[in-house]
Design an enzyme around this catalytic site. Structure first.
Site, short mmCIF file in Angstrom:
data_model
loop_
_atom_site.label_atom_id
_atom_site.label_comp_id
_atom_site.label_asym_id
_atom_site.label_seq_id
_atom_site.Cartn_x
_atom_site.Cartn_y
_atom_site.Cartn_z
N VAL A 27 55.31 58.69 54.17
CA VAL A 27 55.49 59.58 55.31
C VAL A 27 56.53 58.91 56.19
O VAL A 27 56.27 57.85 56.77
CB VAL A 27 54.18 59.80 56.08
CG1 VAL A 27 54.43 60.68 57.30
CG2 VAL A 27 53.12 60.44 55.18
N SER A 28 57.72 59.48 56.23
CA SER A 28 58.84 58.83 56.92
C SER A 28 58.52 58.61 58.39
O SER A 28 57.70 59.32 59.00
CB SER A 28 60.11 59.67 56.80
OG SER A 28 60.52 59.78 55.46
#
Length: 390
Positions: free
Chosen positions: A58-59
């Site tokens: 999850v950036s």
């Protein structure tokens, strides 16, 4: 988190700020503390491969906000996201609204299953989740107003161009000779033309488009590893460079300074444009602490290699506590000369290109040289990428 995104300059428009306020991103990472889930700079790794390489995450909110601002998404648009996870798709869904639609796809069923669960929990119904290789896009659902790629790509497959409307925007973390920038590209016929770029880091693409960097190890003591990241660069002589690393160092200084909070990302892109054999040297912090290298970065420091010698970019403090002088450290029989050559290009950047951004164009493979802009050409299987400077 949103206040921090504003401070960092990552999120600017009211609609993007509203989207980031509305999505409960902690639901995508139940194992994380709330503080980590909403840390603007924290990327949560959700899967690694058998070799320990991160392949899904999850950036960080900062990177997501940068890309979304680059995309310029408006209500009613159709958006394709390549590289799923759920959180970014939810932000995109907020921005396109009920009249728009988002398709998010990933090659890994574990990833798309998590995305489905997250989007169900958040109630975003204007998103379709697909498990497929992003290299091919989704031709039956095209064309798209925007395509947002959230995995590092070394090339731009034809499907991404052809499934994008004329004048539409592709935002992609593009790796160019080892250096990754998230580039906003506008479709103009069969070519793509840049309209902004930002420094970033992403997990590598999988599937047909996979093209990972190779490593040439210079020092392999556990915890002190040093290696060159090769991305289409000439094959080095690792034995000679290992010997050079342990030889006395030579220094060269440019007289060019940076402010303490000033990024060197445009300088580094200039260096890889101007110099032929400039891989990135990645080193563990312990290697710097031991004095093996003067600069250490997990991403990598631009390093000019010439035969049995090399030199890498570094900085030193000046009398002004907020300014640092740029220079180079060289190793090997020609270390001093190689360091001086690197410093010459730092001075050229300062004299002629500082304050300017690189111009990126992407043309189909096979495009004749005389139809390309002047500058560095990077040949990939599908495209010819050009980097030029004003």
């Amino acid at each position: 988190m949103v206040r921090r995104l504003v401070e960092l300059g990552a999120a600017r428009s009211p609609r993007v700020l509203a989207a980031f306020r509305s999505v409960p991103r902690h639901l995508a990472t139940p194992g994380l503390s709330m503080a980590k889930a909403y840390d603007a700079e924290y990327a949560a790794v959700t899967k690694t491969d058998a070799e320990g390489v991160d392949i899904s995450s999850v950036s960080a909110p900062r990177i997501q906000a940068l890309q979304i601002e680059q995309a310029g998404i408006q209500p009613g648009m159709r958006v394709l996201e390549i590289g799923s996870g759920g959180v970014n798709a939810a932000y995109l869904a907020e921005l396109v609204g009920e009249r728009g639609h988002v398709v998010t796809m990933d090659i890994d069923r574990d990833v798309t299953r998590r995305a489905e669960d997250f989007l169900t929990a958040t109630g975003h119904r204007n998103v379709t989740v697909l498990t497929a290789d992003g290299e091919l896009g989704t031709p039956d659902r095209a064309p798209y107003d925007r395509i947002v790629v959230t995995v590092q790509a070394a090339d731009v497959p034809p499907a991404w161009v052809h499934q994008l409307k004329q004048g539409g925007r592709l935002v992609v973390p593009l790796r160019m000779r080892g250096m990754t920038r998230t580039v906003a590209l506008v479709r103009d016929g069969e070519r793509l033309v840049s309209d902004g770029l930002e420094l970033c880091g992403f997990v590598p693409m999988q599937g047909a488009g996979e093209n990972r960097v190779r490593l040439a190890v210079l020092h392999d003591t556990e915890g002190e590893e040093i290696a060159l990241r090769l991305d289409g660069h000439p094959e080095p002589d690792p034995e000679a460079l290992r010997a050079a690393l342990h030889a006395p160092r030579a220094e060269a200084w440019s007289g060019v300074t940076l402010a303490g909070d000033e990024s060197n990302e445009h300088l580094d892109l200039w260096l890889t444009t101007a110099l032929d054999n400039l891989p990135l040297m990645a080193a563990k912090p312990a290697a710097r602490q031991r004095g093996l290298v003067a600069s250490a970065s997990p991403i990598g420091v631009p390093t000019l290699v010439e035969g049995d010698s090399f030199a890498y970019r570094t900085v030193r403090r000046t009398e002004d506590p907020d300014r640092f002088e740029l220079g180079a450290v060289g190793h090997g029989p020609q270390g001093k000369a190689v360091a001086q050559r690197l410093v010459e290009e730092i001075r050229t950047w300062d004299r002629s290109h500082r304050g300017h951004h690189a111009h990126i164009e992407i043309h189909p493979a096979g495009t004749p040289d005389d139809q390309l802009p002047a500058g560095r050409v990077i040949d990939r299987p599908h495209t010819r990428v050009t980097i030029s400077w004003p």
